[in-house]
Design an enzyme around this catalytic site. Structure first.
Site, PDB file in Angstrom:
ATOM      1  N   LYS A  11       3.022  63.521   0.223  1.00 38.79           N
ATOM      2  CA  LYS A  11       1.707  62.898   0.010  1.00 38.79           C
ATOM      3  C   LYS A  11       0.600  63.869   0.435  1.00 38.79           C
ATOM      4  CE  LYS A  11       3.895  58.421   0.242  1.00 38.79           C
ATOM      5  NZ  LYS A  11       3.817  56.993   0.532  1.00 38.79           N
ATOM      6  N   GLU A  98       0.613  54.817  -5.469  1.00 38.50           N
ATOM      7  CA  GLU A  98      -0.705  55.203  -4.947  1.00 38.50           C
ATOM      8  C   GLU A  98      -1.579  55.786  -6.048  1.00 38.50           C
ATOM      9  OE1 GLU A  98       0.888  57.563  -1.730  1.00 38.50           O
ATOM     10  OE2 GLU A  98       1.685  55.718  -0.840  1.00 38.50           O
ATOM     11  N   GLY A 174       5.232  52.686   3.426  1.00 38.81           N
ATOM     12  CA  GLY A 174       4.422  52.980   4.611  1.00 38.81           C
ATOM     13  C   GLY A 174       4.179  51.783   5.514  1.00 38.81           C
ATOM     14  N   SER A 214       9.768  52.990   3.185  1.00 40.04           N
ATOM     15  CA  SER A 214      10.218  52.893   4.574  1.00 40.04           C
ATOM     16  C   SER A 214      11.699  53.213   4.738  1.00 40.04           C
ATOM     17  CB  SER A 214       9.884  51.518   5.161  1.00 40.04           C
ATOM     18  OG  SER A 214       8.486  51.308   5.151  1.00 40.04           O
TER      19      SER A 214
HETATM   20  P1  13P Z   1       7.319  55.755   3.052  1.00 35.72           P
HETATM   21  O1  13P Z   1       8.719  56.345   3.136  1.00 35.72           O
HETATM   22  O2  13P Z   1       6.350  56.384   3.990  1.00 35.72           O
HETATM   23  O3  13P Z   1       7.341  54.261   3.101  1.00 35.72           O
HETATM   24  O4  13P Z   1       6.783  56.149   1.584  1.00 35.72           O
HETATM   25  C1  13P Z   1       7.576  55.945   0.486  1.00 35.72           C
HETATM   26  C2  13P Z   1       6.957  56.600  -0.681  1.00 35.72           C
HETATM   27  O5  13P Z   1       5.914  56.185  -1.148  1.00 35.72           O
HETATM   28  C3  13P Z   1       7.618  57.785  -1.244  1.00 35.72           C
HETATM   29  O6  13P Z   1       7.070  58.143  -2.462  1.00 35.72           O
END
Ligand code: 13P
Length: 251
Positions: A11, A98, A174, A214
């Site tokens: 990200k 996102e 997240g 997660s």
């Molecule tokens: P998290 O593992 O932080 O929940 O994020 C997952 C994700 O969006 C991977 O593209």
């Protein structure tokens, strides 16, 4: 045959020097671990070139987190699929929730991005997943099927075979709230049946479908043990080498 894959999605995290250090650490750890899955890290655009220079691409794949929906030209601030490929990257995440939520990406723009990624030899990691309200009102299967159909079903069977899917329930990203292994398996089996309906059983069986949301060392093994879960797309836990390797080694 479909592959097991663990891909990190960094990200918008790390500076270039931090990212290069992390990538180097991950590359060395993957080399030492000789894992039973393919491993990929997807980094910000700014990191692709320097990261490509420090990782061992024989053991660690490199991807971008997005690419433009146009080939080239007057699109200030955009980065094309050809530019991504020219860094040495082999993968590109497309349609992350996102991007859909905050940057208005639609199935229409995603079809363009997928086509350009494929034309430039990149493997799209195509993300799909429902929001919490859709999980709660029971429409999640239809929502995800529609994302797959609208984003990808214009492809030939041959091109569809080059796609990696990532099911990421938005309510699990997240938040620390993982889908249960059963919820993930049910959805992955459903996605595979939707693919089979369009391209046939063989193509469906050969499609890698990753789980994201997660995912961490403590829950990866249970998720990856499910027959239709072929690995993970990892956010937060991809930013620490030990956590990421804990997930890689869950296979
Ligand atoms: P998290 O593992 O932080 O929940 O994020 C997952 C994700 O969006 C991977 O593209």
């Amino acid at each position: 045959m479909r592959k097991n894959i663990v891909a990190g999605n960094w990200k918008m995290n790390t500076t270039v020097s931090e990212g290069v250090a992390l990538a180097k650490e991950v590359s060395e750890a993957v080399k030492a671990a000789n894992p039973k899955c393919e491993v990929v890290i997807c980094t910000p655009f700014t990191h692709l070139c320097p990261v490509a220079g420090v990782i061992d691409t024989a053991v660690l794949g490199l991807g971008a987190e997005n690419c433009a929906d146009h080939e080239k030209g007057a699109y200030t601030g955009e980065v094309s699929a050809a530019m991504v490929a020219s860094t040495g990257a082999t993968h590109v995440i497309l349609g992350h929730s996102e991007r859909r939520q905050y940057y208005g990406e639609t199935s229409e723009t995603l079809r363009e991005k997928v086509a350009l990624a494929l034309a430039n030899g990149l493997t799209p990691i195509f993300c799909i997943g429902e929001v919490l309200a859709e999980r709660e009102n029971g429409t999640f299967n239809e929502v995800v099927a529609k994302q797959v159909e609208e984003g990808l079903f214009n492809l030939s069977a041959e091109d569809f075979g080059k796609i990696v899917l990532a099911y990421e329930p938005v309510w699990a990203i997240g938040t620390g709230k993982t889908a249960t292994a059963e919820q993930a398996e049910d959805m992955h089996a459903w996605i595979r049946s939707v693919i089979a309906g369009k391209y046939g059983k063989e193509v469906a069986e050969n499609t890698s479908i990753l789980y994201g949301g997660s995912c961490k060392p403590s829950n990866a093994a249970e998720l990856f043990a499910k027959p239709d879960v072929d690995g993970g797309l990892i956010g937060g836990a991809a930013l620490k080498c030990a956590d990421f390797m804990g997930i890689v080694n869950a296979f």
